[in-house]
Write a protein that holds these residues in place. Structure first.
Motif, PDB file in Angstrom:
ATOM      1  N   ILE A 133     -16.716  91.775  87.774  1.00 50.07           N
ATOM      2  CA  ILE A 133     -16.688  91.557  86.336  1.00 50.07           C
ATOM      3  C   ILE A 133     -15.415  90.793  85.995  1.00 50.07           C
ATOM      4  CG2 ILE A 133     -16.484  92.632  84.055  1.00 50.07           C
ATOM      5  CD1 ILE A 133     -19.231  93.032  85.220  1.00 50.07           C
ATOM      6  N   ILE A 134     -15.570  89.690  85.272  1.00 44.87           N
ATOM      7  CA  ILE A 134     -14.429  89.031  84.650  1.00 44.87           C
ATOM      8  C   ILE A 134     -14.464  89.418  83.179  1.00 44.87           C
ATOM      9  CG2 ILE A 134     -13.390  86.831  83.989  1.00 44.87           C
ATOM     10  CD1 ILE A 134     -14.572  85.633  86.552  1.00 44.87           C
ATOM     11  N   GLY A 135     -13.453  90.122  82.733  1.00 40.41           N
ATOM     12  CA  GLY A 135     -13.431  90.629  81.367  1.00 40.41           C
ATOM     13  C   GLY A 135     -12.363  89.958  80.528  1.00 40.41           C
ATOM     14  N   PHE A 136     -12.726  89.590  79.315  1.00 45.80           N
ATOM     15  CA  PHE A 136     -11.781  89.025  78.348  1.00 45.80           C
ATOM     16  C   PHE A 136     -11.661  89.974  77.156  1.00 45.80           C
ATOM     17  CE2 PHE A 136     -13.120  85.247  80.643  1.00 45.80           C
ATOM     18  CZ  PHE A 136     -11.948  84.516  80.750  1.00 45.80           C
ATOM     19  N   VAL A 137     -10.425  90.241  76.762  1.00 43.66           N
ATOM     20  CA  VAL A 137     -10.154  91.062  75.584  1.00 43.66           C
ATOM     21  C   VAL A 137      -9.299  90.224  74.635  1.00 43.66           C
ATOM     22  CG1 VAL A 137      -9.128  93.205  74.722  1.00 43.66           C
ATOM     23  CG2 VAL A 137     -10.195  93.159  76.996  1.00 43.66           C
ATOM     24  N   TYR A 138      -9.646  90.217  73.365  1.00 43.69           N
ATOM     25  CA  TYR A 138      -8.909  89.389  72.407  1.00 43.69           C
ATOM     26  C   TYR A 138      -8.870  90.077  71.052  1.00 43.69           C
ATOM     27  CZ  TYR A 138     -13.485  88.102  70.507  1.00 43.69           C
ATOM     28  OH  TYR A 138     -14.739  88.151  69.944  1.00 43.69           O
ATOM     29  N   ARG A 139      -8.075  89.507  70.157  1.00 39.77           N
ATOM     30  CA  ARG A 139      -8.061  89.952  68.766  1.00 39.77           C
ATOM     31  C   ARG A 139      -8.669  88.864  67.897  1.00 39.77           C
ATOM     32  NH1 ARG A 139      -2.389  93.073  67.421  1.00 39.77           N
ATOM     33  NH2 ARG A 139      -2.300  94.336  69.316  1.00 39.77           N
ATOM     34  N   ARG A 140      -9.471  89.269  66.933  1.00 37.73           N
ATOM     35  CA  ARG A 140     -10.059  88.311  66.004  1.00 37.73           C
ATOM     36  C   ARG A 140      -9.015  87.891  64.964  1.00 37.73           C
ATOM     37  NH1 ARG A 140     -15.702  91.089  64.139  1.00 37.73           N
ATOM     38  NH2 ARG A 140     -16.803  89.133  64.390  1.00 37.73           N
ATOM     39  N   ASN A 141      -9.106  86.646  64.541  1.00 40.82           N
ATOM     40  CA  ASN A 141      -8.258  86.135  63.466  1.00 40.82           C
ATOM     41  C   ASN A 141      -9.102  86.055  62.198  1.00 40.82           C
ATOM     42  OD1 ASN A 141      -6.593  84.811  61.706  1.00 40.82           O
ATOM     43  ND2 ASN A 141      -6.407  82.938  62.908  1.00 40.82           N
ATOM     44  N   GLY A 142      -8.838  86.951  61.260  1.00 41.47           N
ATOM     45  CA  GLY A 142      -9.612  87.000  60.029  1.00 41.47           C
ATOM     46  C   GLY A 142      -9.455  85.767  59.156  1.00 41.47           C
ATOM     47  N   LEU A 143      -8.442  84.948  59.438  1.00 44.18           N
ATOM     48  CA  LEU A 143      -8.221  83.728  58.652  1.00 44.18           C
ATOM     49  C   LEU A 143      -8.983  82.531  59.201  1.00 44.18           C
ATOM     50  CD1 LEU A 143      -4.347  84.033  58.098  1.00 44.18           C
ATOM     51  CD2 LEU A 143      -6.170  84.677  56.512  1.00 44.18           C
ATOM     52  N   ALA A 144      -9.643  82.720  60.333  1.00 47.97           N
ATOM     53  CA  ALA A 144     -10.354  81.595  60.961  1.00 47.97           C
ATOM     54  C   ALA A 144     -11.452  81.062  60.051  1.00 47.97           C
ATOM     55  CB  ALA A 144     -10.947  82.032  62.298  1.00 47.97           C
ATOM     56  N   PHE A 168      -9.136  89.996  83.072  1.00 44.79           N
ATOM     57  CA  PHE A 168      -9.026  90.651  84.380  1.00 44.79           C
ATOM     58  C   PHE A 168     -10.257  90.298  85.199  1.00 44.79           C
ATOM     59  CE2 PHE A 168     -11.526  93.627  81.866  1.00 44.79           C
ATOM     60  CZ  PHE A 168     -12.513  94.024  82.743  1.00 44.79           C
ATOM     61  N   ILE A 169     -10.158  90.503  86.498  1.00 52.64           N
ATOM     62  CA  ILE A 169     -11.315  90.440  87.387  1.00 52.64           C
ATOM     63  C   ILE A 169     -11.257  91.664  88.280  1.00 52.64           C
ATOM     64  CG2 ILE A 169     -10.058  88.902  88.972  1.00 52.64           C
ATOM     65  CD1 ILE A 169     -12.806  87.777  89.847  1.00 52.64           C
ATOM     66  N   GLU A 170     -12.370  92.382  88.365  1.00 47.57           N
ATOM     67  CA  GLU A 170     -12.409  93.596  89.169  1.00 47.57           C
ATOM     68  C   GLU A 170     -13.849  93.886  89.561  1.00 47.57           C
ATOM     69  OE1 GLU A 170     -11.552  95.561  91.460  1.00 47.57           O
ATOM     70  OE2 GLU A 170      -9.673  96.131  90.457  1.00 47.57           O
ATOM     71  N   ALA A 176     -16.562 100.917  85.797  1.00 49.24           N
ATOM     72  CA  ALA A 176     -17.701 101.562  85.148  1.00 49.24           C
ATOM     73  C   ALA A 176     -17.363 102.986  84.751  1.00 49.24           C
ATOM     74  CB  ALA A 176     -18.907 101.556  86.079  1.00 49.24           C
ATOM     75  N   GLY A 177     -17.946 103.404  83.629  1.00 50.73           N
ATOM     76  CA  GLY A 177     -17.838 104.790  83.205  1.00 50.73           C
ATOM     77  C   GLY A 177     -19.113 105.541  83.534  1.00 50.73           C
ATOM     78  N   ASP A 178     -19.297 106.690  82.895  1.00 56.65           N
ATOM     79  CA  ASP A 178     -20.463 107.520  83.178  1.00 56.65           C
ATOM     80  C   ASP A 178     -21.439 107.576  82.008  1.00 56.65           C
ATOM     81  OD1 ASP A 178     -18.879 109.047  81.483  1.00 56.65           O
ATOM     82  OD2 ASP A 178     -19.321 110.936  82.508  1.00 56.65           O
ATOM     83  N   ARG A 179     -21.222 106.722  80.986  1.00 51.36           N
ATOM     84  CA  ARG A 179     -22.106 106.716  79.818  1.00 51.36           C
ATOM     85  C   ARG A 179     -22.657 105.302  79.593  1.00 51.36           C
ATOM     86  NH1 ARG A 179     -21.142 111.696  77.075  1.00 51.36           N
ATOM     87  NH2 ARG A 179     -20.347 113.015  78.767  1.00 51.36           N
ATOM     88  N   PRO A 180     -23.845 105.200  79.020  1.00 49.75           N
ATOM     89  CA  PRO A 180     -24.370 103.873  78.676  1.00 49.75           C
ATOM     90  C   PRO A 180     -23.467 103.160  77.682  1.00 49.75           C
ATOM     91  CG  PRO A 180     -26.109 105.527  78.618  1.00 49.75           C
ATOM     92  CD  PRO A 180     -24.817 106.268  78.760  1.00 49.75           C
ATOM     93  N   SER A 197      -4.407  97.691  81.306  1.00 46.84           N
ATOM     94  CA  SER A 197      -4.083  97.715  82.742  1.00 46.84           C
ATOM     95  C   SER A 197      -5.005  98.646  83.523  1.00 46.84           C
ATOM     96  CB  SER A 197      -2.621  98.102  82.965  1.00 46.84           C
ATOM     97  OG  SER A 197      -2.379  99.444  82.598  1.00 46.84           O
ATOM     98  N   ASP A 198      -5.602  99.646  82.856  1.00 48.54           N
ATOM     99  CA  ASP A 198      -6.561 100.521  83.533  1.00 48.54           C
ATOM    100  C   ASP A 198      -7.758  99.720  84.039  1.00 48.54           C
ATOM    101  OD1 ASP A 198      -5.012 102.740  83.064  1.00 48.54           O
ATOM    102  OD2 ASP A 198      -6.170 103.445  81.347  1.00 48.54           O
ATOM    103  N   LEU A 199      -8.164  98.729  83.251  1.00 48.31           N
ATOM    104  CA  LEU A 199      -9.271  97.857  83.657  1.00 48.31           C
ATOM    105  C   LEU A 199      -8.800  96.846  84.695  1.00 48.31           C
ATOM    106  CD1 LEU A 199     -10.635  97.316  80.059  1.00 48.31           C
ATOM    107  CD2 LEU A 199     -11.871  98.494  81.885  1.00 48.31           C
ATOM    108  N   GLN A 200      -7.629  96.300  84.468  1.00 47.11           N
ATOM    109  CA  GLN A 200      -7.083  95.298  85.373  1.00 47.11           C
ATOM    110  C   GLN A 200      -6.942  95.839  86.792  1.00 47.11           C
ATOM    111  OE1 GLN A 200      -3.250  93.868  84.105  1.00 47.11           O
ATOM    112  NE2 GLN A 200      -3.514  91.901  85.111  1.00 47.11           N
ATOM    113  N   PHE A 201      -6.605  97.122  86.901  1.00 41.87           N
ATOM    114  CA  PHE A 201      -6.398  97.719  88.222  1.00 41.87           C
ATOM    115  C   PHE A 201      -7.525  98.664  88.625  1.00 41.87           C
ATOM    116  CE2 PHE A 201      -2.095  96.618  86.709  1.00 41.87           C
ATOM    117  CZ  PHE A 201      -1.740  95.746  87.722  1.00 41.87           C
TER     118      PHE A 201
END
Length: 272
Positions: A133-144, A168-170, A176-180, A197-201
């Motif tokens: 999984i390559i995951g991207f996390v970002y913040r939205r800009n409400g002024l966009a 991250f890539i992992e 994965a967690g244990d819930r849908p 960092s929990d996801l990153q590692f």
């Protein structure tokens, strides 16, 4: 070899500037992106694909995307079409509102190819030895600006639709967690965390329990409309599996004794 994929990905992505103004048309007008999460997710995928193509070339892989956009995965790395050591790479995107927001991803279906080997997947599930999984996390800009048009010379007036991009890539089973991913779908959810960092590692529960336990858990996890549900959480599963291990079957061979040992070790560590 596959550890090199992670290493090279971080090396190459460190050089990327994610500040995208929008879509430039043939008349030199820029159409702004807005904050639609599907559009932003596609933007991150467009940044990532050339990187993956470089990595594939350097490591001697071919790279391919499925013919259908609804098929898993987003990208396939392989030495040959007949290879049973293919590598799956899926790109996932989510946004957070604050530093203390839960980071949530959906990681693909547990009700299709993990159970019958060929449904909604390019090639067979058993043709893959790694799932990233390559995951991207970002913040939205409400002024966009939403769907606005600017002359190219006016591009500095455009608000970028996102900020604080992290990635991250992992391996999938490690995050994965244990819930849908949501209550009424058959998608695997990532494990709950506020710490990127929990996801990153890869600090999810299955990173300790192992790939085979992950496959068993999600192959037998009850579907949304199931009349009977043997388990709906990891704790319930850890009690259920030892009594049912002889009837459990995966699409590939697995060592039942090793699975049981991993479960026992996990219980001793986390259920003192």
């Amino acid at each position: 070899m596959t550890d090199l994929i992670i290493e090279k990905f971080y090396q190459k992505m460190a050089k990327i500037n994610f500040e995208a103004y929008g879509i430039l048309d043939s008349s030199n007008y820029i159409h702004t992106l807005g904050t639609d999460s599907k559009i932003i997710g596609r933007v991150f995928e467009m940044y990532t694909q050339p990187i993956l193509e470089e990595i594939a070339k350097e490591l001697g892989y071919k790279i391919k995307t499925p013919e259908s956009q609804t098929f898993y995965p987003d990208f396939i790395l392989f030495k040959s079409e007949e290879s049973t050591e293919k590598i799956a790479i899926d790109i996932k995107t989510t946004y957070v509102n604050t530093d203390h927001s839960n980071i949530k991803f959906t990681l693909g279906s547990f009700g299709s190819y993990m159970r019958n080997n060929t449904k909604n997947i390019a090639y067979k599930y058993t043709d893959y030895t790694k799932h990233y999984i390559i995951g991207f996390v970002y913040r939205r800009n409400g002024l966009a600006q939403e769907s606005r048009i600017f002359k190219y010379e006016e591009r500095l007036k455009i608000e970028f639709p996102y900020s604080d991009v992290k990635y991250f890539i992992e391996e999938k089973y490690k995050i994965a967690g244990d819930r849908p991913g949501s209550g009424n779908t058959e998608n695997i959810g990532s494990f709950p965390t506020k710490d990127f960092s929990d996801l990153q590692f890869g600090k999810g529960p299955f990173s300790e329990l192992g790939q085979d336990v992950f496959d068993i858990y999600w192959k037998y996890f009850p579907k949304y409309r199931s009349a009977t549900k043997e388990y709906t959480s990891l704790d319930e599963f850890l009690n259920w599996l030892p009594d049912n291990i002889t009837s459990v079957k995966l699409l590939h061979e697995f060592d039942a004794n090793n699975v049981l040992k991993n479960i026992e070790d996990y219980k001793l560590k986390h259920h003192k």
